[in-house]
Design a protein around this motif. Structure first.
Motif, PDB file in Angstrom:
ATOM      1  N   PHE A  68       0.850  -1.200   0.000  1.00  7.62           N
ATOM      2  CA  PHE A  68       0.000   0.000   0.000  1.00  7.62           C
ATOM      3  C   PHE A  68       0.882   1.246   0.000  1.00  7.62           C
ATOM      4  CE2 PHE A  68       1.017  -0.945   4.371  1.00  7.62           C
ATOM      5  CZ  PHE A  68       1.237   0.300   4.955  1.00  7.62           C
ATOM      6  N   ILE A  69       0.295   2.364  -0.444  1.00  3.17           N
ATOM      7  CA  ILE A  69       0.973   3.666  -0.402  1.00  3.17           C
ATOM      8  C   ILE A  69       0.512   4.361   0.878  1.00  3.17           C
ATOM      9  CG2 ILE A  69       1.262   5.910  -1.518  1.00  3.17           C
ATOM     10  CD1 ILE A  69       2.420   3.732  -3.231  1.00  3.17           C
ATOM     11  N   SER A  70       1.437   4.797   1.700  1.00  8.42           N
ATOM     12  CA  SER A  70       1.062   5.479   2.943  1.00  8.42           C
ATOM     13  C   SER A  70       0.874   6.978   2.688  1.00  8.42           C
ATOM     14  CB  SER A  70       2.140   5.275   4.011  1.00  8.42           C
ATOM     15  OG  SER A  70       3.314   5.991   3.684  1.00  8.42           O
ATOM     16  N   GLU A  71       0.037   7.593   3.516  1.00  6.55           N
ATOM     17  CA  GLU A  71      -0.218   9.031   3.374  1.00  6.55           C
ATOM     18  C   GLU A  71       1.062   9.858   3.495  1.00  6.55           C
ATOM     19  OE1 GLU A  71      -2.261   7.059   5.098  1.00  6.55           O
ATOM     20  OE2 GLU A  71      -4.229   7.341   4.165  1.00  6.55           O
ATOM     21  N   SER A  72       2.021   9.359   4.279  1.00  8.23           N
ATOM     22  CA  SER A  72       3.270  10.105   4.468  1.00  8.23           C
ATOM     23  C   SER A  72       4.075  10.234   3.180  1.00  8.23           C
ATOM     24  CB  SER A  72       4.135   9.424   5.536  1.00  8.23           C
ATOM     25  OG  SER A  72       4.518   8.116   5.120  1.00  8.23           O
ATOM     26  N   GLU A  73       3.805   9.360   2.211  1.00  6.69           N
ATOM     27  CA  GLU A  73       4.534   9.384   0.939  1.00  6.69           C
ATOM     28  C   GLU A  73       3.931  10.358  -0.071  1.00  6.69           C
ATOM     29  OE1 GLU A  73       5.823   5.305  -0.542  1.00  6.69           O
ATOM     30  OE2 GLU A  73       4.238   4.735   0.869  1.00  6.69           O
ATOM     31  N   ILE A  74       2.752  10.898   0.235  1.00 10.01           N
ATOM     32  CA  ILE A  74       2.047  11.729  -0.747  1.00 10.01           C
ATOM     33  C   ILE A  74       1.450  12.978  -0.100  1.00 10.01           C
ATOM     34  CG2 ILE A  74       1.507   9.880  -2.387  1.00 10.01           C
ATOM     35  CD1 ILE A  74      -1.212   9.563  -0.973  1.00 10.01           C
ATOM     36  N   GLN A  75       2.137  13.505   0.908  1.00 14.12           N
ATOM     37  CA  GLN A  75       1.614  14.645   1.672  1.00 14.12           C
ATOM     38  C   GLN A  75       1.350  15.869   0.808  1.00 14.12           C
ATOM     39  OE1 GLN A  75       0.516  15.214   4.912  1.00 14.12           O
ATOM     40  NE2 GLN A  75       0.422  12.983   4.787  1.00 14.12           N
ATOM     41  N   ASN A  76       2.237  16.135  -0.145  1.00 13.64           N
ATOM     42  CA  ASN A  76       2.082  17.317  -0.994  1.00 13.64           C
ATOM     43  C   ASN A  76       0.772  17.254  -1.779  1.00 13.64           C
ATOM     44  OD1 ASN A  76       2.790  19.700  -2.595  1.00 13.64           O
ATOM     45  ND2 ASN A  76       3.285  18.265  -4.224  1.00 13.64           N
ATOM     46  N   ASP A  77       0.513  16.103  -2.400  1.00 14.22           N
ATOM     47  CA  ASP A  77      -0.707  15.974  -3.202  1.00 14.22           C
ATOM     48  C   ASP A  77      -1.958  15.904  -2.341  1.00 14.22           C
ATOM     49  OD1 ASP A  77      -0.103  15.714  -6.202  1.00 14.22           O
ATOM     50  OD2 ASP A  77       1.436  14.461  -5.301  1.00 14.22           O
ATOM     51  N   LEU A  78      -1.877  15.234  -1.190  1.00 16.30           N
ATOM     52  CA  LEU A  78      -3.040  15.174  -0.302  1.00 16.30           C
ATOM     53  C   LEU A  78      -3.419  16.565   0.204  1.00 16.30           C
ATOM     54  CD1 LEU A  78      -2.429  12.004   1.928  1.00 16.30           C
ATOM     55  CD2 LEU A  78      -4.168  12.293   0.157  1.00 16.30           C
ATOM     56  N   SER A  79      -2.423  17.400   0.465  1.00 16.50           N
ATOM     57  CA  SER A  79      -2.679  18.730   1.037  1.00 16.50           C
ATOM     58  C   SER A  79      -3.470  19.625   0.080  1.00 16.50           C
ATOM     59  CB  SER A  79      -1.356  19.413   1.411  1.00 16.50           C
ATOM     60  OG  SER A  79      -0.610  19.751   0.253  1.00 16.50           O
ATOM     61  N   GLN A  80      -3.454  19.292  -1.206  1.00 10.73           N
ATOM     62  CA  GLN A  80      -4.170  20.101  -2.200  1.00 10.73           C
ATOM     63  C   GLN A  80      -5.674  19.805  -2.229  1.00 10.73           C
ATOM     64  OE1 GLN A  80      -2.007  19.791  -6.004  1.00 10.73           O
ATOM     65  NE2 GLN A  80      -0.106  19.718  -4.851  1.00 10.73           N
ATOM     66  N   ARG A  81      -6.066  18.728  -1.544  1.00  8.53           N
ATOM     67  CA  ARG A  81      -7.492  18.360  -1.417  1.00  8.53           C
ATOM     68  C   ARG A  81      -8.193  18.405  -2.776  1.00  8.53           C
ATOM     69  NH1 ARG A  81      -9.175  18.127   3.769  1.00  8.53           N
ATOM     70  NH2 ARG A  81     -11.352  18.600   3.274  1.00  8.53           N
ATOM     71  N   LYS A  82      -7.699  17.587  -3.673  1.00  6.39           N
ATOM     72  CA  LYS A  82      -8.205  17.599  -5.052  1.00  6.39           C
ATOM     73  C   LYS A  82      -8.956  16.329  -5.447  1.00  6.39           C
ATOM     74  CE  LYS A  82      -3.457  16.445  -6.446  1.00  6.39           C
ATOM     75  NZ  LYS A  82      -2.257  16.982  -7.104  1.00  6.39           N
ATOM     76  N   VAL A  83      -8.877  15.280  -4.627  1.00  2.00           N
ATOM     77  CA  VAL A  83      -9.587  14.029  -4.941  1.00  2.00           C
ATOM     78  C   VAL A  83     -10.410  13.594  -3.728  1.00  2.00           C
ATOM     79  CG1 VAL A  83      -9.386  11.613  -5.631  1.00  2.00           C
ATOM     80  CG2 VAL A  83      -7.792  13.309  -6.563  1.00  2.00           C
ATOM     81  N   PHE A  84     -11.678  13.299  -3.977  1.00  2.00           N
ATOM     82  CA  PHE A  84     -12.608  12.905  -2.927  1.00  2.00           C
ATOM     83  C   PHE A  84     -13.316  11.615  -3.358  1.00  2.00           C
ATOM     84  CE2 PHE A  84     -11.786  17.327  -2.619  1.00  2.00           C
ATOM     85  CZ  PHE A  84     -11.926  17.688  -1.283  1.00  2.00           C
ATOM     86  N   MET A  85     -13.881  10.903  -2.378  1.00  2.00           N
ATOM     87  CA  MET A  85     -14.616   9.683  -2.711  1.00  2.00           C
ATOM     88  C   MET A  85     -15.734   9.468  -1.706  1.00  2.00           C
ATOM     89  SD  MET A  85     -13.217   5.792  -3.435  1.00  2.00           S
ATOM     90  CE  MET A  85     -12.505   5.568  -1.807  1.00  2.00           C
ATOM     91  N   GLN A  86     -16.927   9.233  -2.216  1.00  2.46           N
ATOM     92  CA  GLN A  86     -18.062   8.903  -1.370  1.00  2.46           C
ATOM     93  C   GLN A  86     -19.179   8.372  -2.239  1.00  2.46           C
ATOM     94  OE1 GLN A  86     -17.551  12.431  -2.160  1.00  2.46           O
ATOM     95  NE2 GLN A  86     -18.982  11.626  -3.682  1.00  2.46           N
ATOM     96  N   GLY A  87     -19.990   7.530  -1.661  1.00  6.78           N
ATOM     97  CA  GLY A  87     -21.182   7.046  -2.344  1.00  6.78           C
ATOM     98  C   GLY A  87     -20.909   6.073  -3.483  1.00  6.78           C
ATOM     99  N   PHE A  88     -22.016   5.582  -4.061  1.00  7.13           N
ATOM    100  CA  PHE A  88     -21.970   4.633  -5.170  1.00  7.13           C
ATOM    101  C   PHE A  88     -22.997   5.052  -6.210  1.00  7.13           C
ATOM    102  CE2 PHE A  88     -20.707   2.426  -1.339  1.00  7.13           C
ATOM    103  CZ  PHE A  88     -19.601   1.688  -1.728  1.00  7.13           C
ATOM    104  N   ASP A  89     -22.717   4.750  -7.466  1.00  4.04           N
ATOM    105  CA  ASP A  89     -23.701   5.058  -8.496  1.00  4.04           C
ATOM    106  C   ASP A  89     -24.746   3.941  -8.558  1.00  4.04           C
ATOM    107  OD1 ASP A  89     -22.561   2.958  -9.912  1.00  4.04           O
ATOM    108  OD2 ASP A  89     -22.041   4.140 -11.677  1.00  4.04           O
ATOM    109  N   LYS A  90     -25.646   4.010  -9.501  1.00  2.00           N
ATOM    110  CA  LYS A  90     -26.743   3.047  -9.574  1.00  2.00           C
ATOM    111  C   LYS A  90     -26.268   1.632  -9.878  1.00  2.00           C
ATOM    112  CE  LYS A  90     -30.087   6.601 -10.916  1.00  2.00           C
ATOM    113  NZ  LYS A  90     -30.963   7.149 -11.991  1.00  2.00           N
TER     114      LYS A  90
END
Length: 237
Positions: A68-90
């Motif tokens: 797995f990729i840990s959050e500590s390896e991608i702090q710069n990109d996570l800090s930009q808050r550009k990708v979100f995930m929730q819910g499911f489609d039909k």
């Protein structure tokens, strides 16, 4: 994609398995549905599907040695808050929401960015319910300008998805698309393989909610698009 009956397809998968296991013993740990995705991505050509899959195994060992990729390896990109995930489609596909104008080209480190893409795709795959192999993406370009344009990052995202997560993208809805983005799209488009091109859909702003509701029930649609769910940062999903 070649059209064959189910029995023939599973026969081809069995032949593919026999071959890839002679080339890389770790292939024995892979389920048949994964092999099927790689085979389908190469139009049921065993040689090409096997080559793609063996390349994936090597990449996975090198890029995600811990599994797995840990959050500590991608702090710069996570800090930009550009990708979100929730819910499911039909169709019960997890929903990714990407805000392209939040991507900071000036701070982008390509190796970290590739890890971030892998992290996001792994998250989407982990959220898929039993029997579902795909996710749906809402790519929101609201506020996008030439200053946000990062062709190298866009192509890297496509290459990661197409080479290492084949047949995972169910549909990508591009919304709030400014006219100037089409110049960038003309550069990106040739890098999209033929099986993936048809999955990218440009949504008319005037019919935005109507188009989203075709695939996503209001109870699962993000609040920012008139639905009932708040958007959740990818690391908290």
């Amino acid at each position: 994609m070649g059209t064959v009956d189910v029995e023939t397809e599973w026969f081809l998968i069995a032949k593919m398995r026999a071959f890839v296991e002679t080339q890389d013993p770790s292939a024995k740990e892979t389920d048949n549905f994964t092999l099927r995705r790689f085979l389908r991505a190469r139009d049921l050509d065993i040689e090409k599907g096997s080559s793609l899959f063996l390349k994936y195994l090597k990449w996975r060992r090198q890029t995600v040695p811990n599994g797995f990729i840990s959050e500590s390896e991608i702090q710069n990109d996570l800090s930009q808050r550009k990708v979100f995930m929730q819910g499911f489609d039909k169709a019960r596909r997890p929903i990714l929401v990407c805000f392209l104008a939040k991507h900071d080209y000036s701070k982008r480190n390509m190796e970290e960015f590739k890890r971030f893409v892998t992290y996001a795709l792994d998250k989407a795959c982990a959220r898929m319910p039993s029997g579902q192999e795909k996710f749906i993406c809402i790519a929101d370009l609201k506020g996008w300008t030439y200053g946000h344009c990062d062709i190298r990052a866009y192509i890297a995202s496509l290459e990661t998805m197409q080479s290492y997560y084949p047949e995972r993208l169910g549909k990508a809805l591009l919304i709030n698309v400014p006219g100037i983005f089409m110049k960038a799209w003309k550069i990106i488009y040739p890098f999209i393989d033929k099986n993936t091109k048809e999955k990218f859909i440009f949504v008319d702003n005037k019919k935005l909610q109507e188009a989203l509701l075709e695939d996503i029930h209001e109870s699962q649609l993000p609040e920012i698009y008139g639905g009932n769910l708040p958007v959740v940062p990818i690391e908290n999903a």
